[in-house]
Write a protein that holds these residues in place. Structure first.
Motif, PDB file in Angstrom:
ATOM      1  N   MET A   1       0.846  -1.187   0.000  1.00  0.00           N
ATOM      2  CA  MET A   1       0.000   0.000   0.000  1.00  0.00           C
ATOM      3  C   MET A   1       0.886   1.243   0.000  1.00  0.00           C
ATOM      4  O   MET A   1       1.861   1.333   0.738  1.00  0.00           O
TER       5      MET A   1
ATOM      6  N   CYS B   1      -6.080  10.946   4.603  1.00  0.00           N
ATOM      7  CA  CYS B   1      -6.407   9.729   5.328  1.00  0.00           C
ATOM      8  C   CYS B   1      -7.787   9.830   5.977  1.00  0.00           C
ATOM      9  O   CYS B   1      -8.177  10.887   6.465  1.00  0.00           O
TER      10      CYS B   1
ATOM     11  N   ALA C   1     -13.856   1.117  11.816  1.00  0.00           N
ATOM     12  CA  ALA C   1     -12.873   0.650  10.844  1.00  0.00           C
ATOM     13  C   ALA C   1     -12.901  -0.876  10.717  1.00  0.00           C
ATOM     14  O   ALA C   1     -12.779  -1.427   9.607  1.00  0.00           O
TER      15      ALA C   1
ATOM     16  N   ARG D   1     -15.992  -2.078   8.714  1.00  0.00           N
ATOM     17  CA  ARG D   1     -15.785  -1.894   7.269  1.00  0.00           C
ATOM     18  C   ARG D   1     -14.796  -2.925   6.720  1.00  0.00           C
ATOM     19  O   ARG D   1     -15.040  -3.524   5.663  1.00  0.00           O
ATOM     20  N   ALA D   2     -13.700  -3.155   7.439  1.00  0.00           N
ATOM     21  CA  ALA D   2     -12.654  -4.042   6.937  1.00  0.00           C
ATOM     22  C   ALA D   2     -13.089  -5.504   6.896  1.00  0.00           C
ATOM     23  O   ALA D   2     -12.694  -6.249   5.996  1.00  0.00           O
TER      24      ALA D   2
ATOM     25  N   PRO E   1      -6.548   3.557   7.389  1.00  0.00           N
ATOM     26  CA  PRO E   1      -6.621   2.285   6.650  1.00  0.00           C
ATOM     27  C   PRO E   1      -5.298   1.543   6.567  1.00  0.00           C
ATOM     28  O   PRO E   1      -5.283   0.322   6.388  1.00  0.00           O
ATOM     29  N   ASP E   2      -4.170   2.244   6.724  1.00  0.00           N
ATOM     30  CA  ASP E   2      -2.872   1.569   6.672  1.00  0.00           C
ATOM     31  C   ASP E   2      -2.396   1.126   8.051  1.00  0.00           C
ATOM     32  O   ASP E   2      -1.277   0.632   8.201  1.00  0.00           O
TER      33      ASP E   2
ATOM     34  N   VAL F   1      -4.367  -4.355  10.644  1.00  0.00           N
ATOM     35  CA  VAL F   1      -4.511  -3.281   9.668  1.00  0.00           C
ATOM     36  C   VAL F   1      -5.916  -3.388   9.086  1.00  0.00           C
ATOM     37  O   VAL F   1      -6.253  -4.400   8.463  1.00  0.00           O
TER      38      VAL F   1
ATOM     39  N   ASP G   1      -7.652  -2.888   6.468  1.00  0.00           N
ATOM     40  CA  ASP G   1      -7.760  -2.654   5.033  1.00  0.00           C
ATOM     41  C   ASP G   1      -8.465  -3.792   4.310  1.00  0.00           C
ATOM     42  O   ASP G   1      -8.511  -3.821   3.080  1.00  0.00           O
ATOM     43  N   GLY G   2      -9.016  -4.752   5.073  1.00  0.00           N
ATOM     44  CA  GLY G   2      -9.694  -5.895   4.474  1.00  0.00           C
ATOM     45  C   GLY G   2      -8.778  -7.047   4.153  1.00  0.00           C
ATOM     46  O   GLY G   2      -9.241  -8.100   3.716  1.00  0.00           O
TER      47      GLY G   2
END
Length: 347
Positions: free
Chosen positions: A1, A9, A17, A20-21, A156-157, A239, A241-242
């Motif tokens: 990433m 950000c 978070a 969502r991830a 997200p990171d 993290v 981010d999924g």
């Protein structure tokens, strides 16, 4: 990433978070491989676990005085536990099986399993939640230099910063269950998990609700929390981010106190003790069996090894089992379905 600047950000609390991830578009738990593609649970470790759940289901049916019983698997993955339990129950028991999960129904699943994103209401039987509550998203708090608990915000990171002070019900929860007394101390705010568990218990008309999870109690909370990630069998930084699981151990004593006061006292025991009651023992078979029945000895030895893994100290055996009994005489409130498998109401 690539590098993400503070200006571009999207900072969020860990609860938002994580939701969502894990469960948003392309989320980690919605991927075709499911949880089994990334980490090993008791369900995947040995068929002895499903056999024990089948025996537990039989106990519940006997308590209810019925041969027709419901089995609800909350956070069902891809239906592995239900498939194995249905194969293990005897012909004298008729089981209505419900898999509660946010992902799509997998191909080839036993047609007897009803797939749903919402815990069904009016259940008479066993509600079983193996490693569900640790994936109900929770906010993270950290004590700043003055000792004030603040929400931890995450990018997200995976970068973090301290946000606003924790107030209201979240602050009350910390005061009661996980006080942060030293600068830098961290906690996962377990209030959404308490609420998810209380709603799951409320779905039962009669029977038992059982939650099995990584857990800790008030007298031994981890001083810096337990938030972490898992990917492809390895522990990795969390993290959102999924790309990995985001999880943390559960304050199961707080969950235990969440359901209605009119219920019997809940029980908290280790998996080692719970499985021992259900006939799972890691003891080696007698050596004499090797000469009288060599094939039987090999099978018994393999079974003992699997049982040892399920009950091992420092491993799966240290998981906690939270059991809440619901007598049929207890009035259960009417209302909408209980939250979905990760503590969020299905759309």
């Amino acid at each position: 990433m690539g590098h993400v600047t503070d200006e571009t950000c999207q900072w969020q609390g860990w609860r938002e978070a994580t939701e969502r991830a894990l469960y948003g578009p392309g989320g980690f738990y919605l991927r075709p491989e499911g949880p089994a593609g990334h980490f090993r649970t008791s369900v995947h470790a040995s068929p002895l676990f499903a056999a024990a759940v089948a025996r537990l289901l039989g106990e519940v049916a006997e308590e209810l005085g019925t041969a027709e019983v419901d089995l609800v698997d909350v956070g069902a993955g891809r239906g592995e536990l239900l498939t194995a339990v249905l194969a293990a129950v005897g012909p004298s028991l008729s089981v209505r099986a419900y898999a509660v999960e946010r992902a799509a129904r997998p191909d080839g699943l036993d047609p007897r399993v009803e797939w749903t994103d919402r815990v069904p209401r009016g259940v008479r039987g066993l509600l079983f939640a193996n490693e569900w509550l640790d994936n109900v998203p929770a906010d993270v708090a950290e004590a700043d230099a003055t000792g004030t608990a603040r929400y931890v915000e995450v990018a997200p990171d995976g970068r973090e910063r301290l946000g606003t002070p924790v107030t209201g019900p979240d602050a009350d929860w910390l005061d009661r269950w996980w006080p942060l007394r030293e600068p830098g101390a961290r906690a996962e705010i377990g209030r959404p998990r308490d609420e998810a568990w209380a709603a799951a218990v409320a779905s039962l008309a009669a029977g038992r609700a059982v939650a099995v999870d990584y857990a800790h109690l008030r007298e031994a909370r981890p001083p810096f929390g337990s938030l972490t990630g898992f990917r492809a069998g390895r522990e990795v930084p969390p993290v959102p981010d999924g790309g990995c699981d985001v999880t943390s151990h559960v304050a199961l004593d707080a969950c235990a106190a969440a359901p209605d006061d009119g219920l019997p006292a809940p029980e908290l025991v280790t998996q080692r003790e719970a499985l021992g009651r259900l006939g799972v023992s890691g003891g080696r078979p007698p050596l004499a069996l090797a000469s009288t029945d060599p094939a039987g000895y090999v099978r018994a030895l393999a079974s003992a090894g699997e049982a040892a893994e399920l009950t091992a100290r420092g491993g799966l055996g240290d998981f906690l089992w939270l059991t809440q009994r619901v007598p049929g005489s207890v009035h259960r409130p009417e209302g909408p379905g209980a939250p979905g498998p990760r503590g969020i109401l299905a759309a």
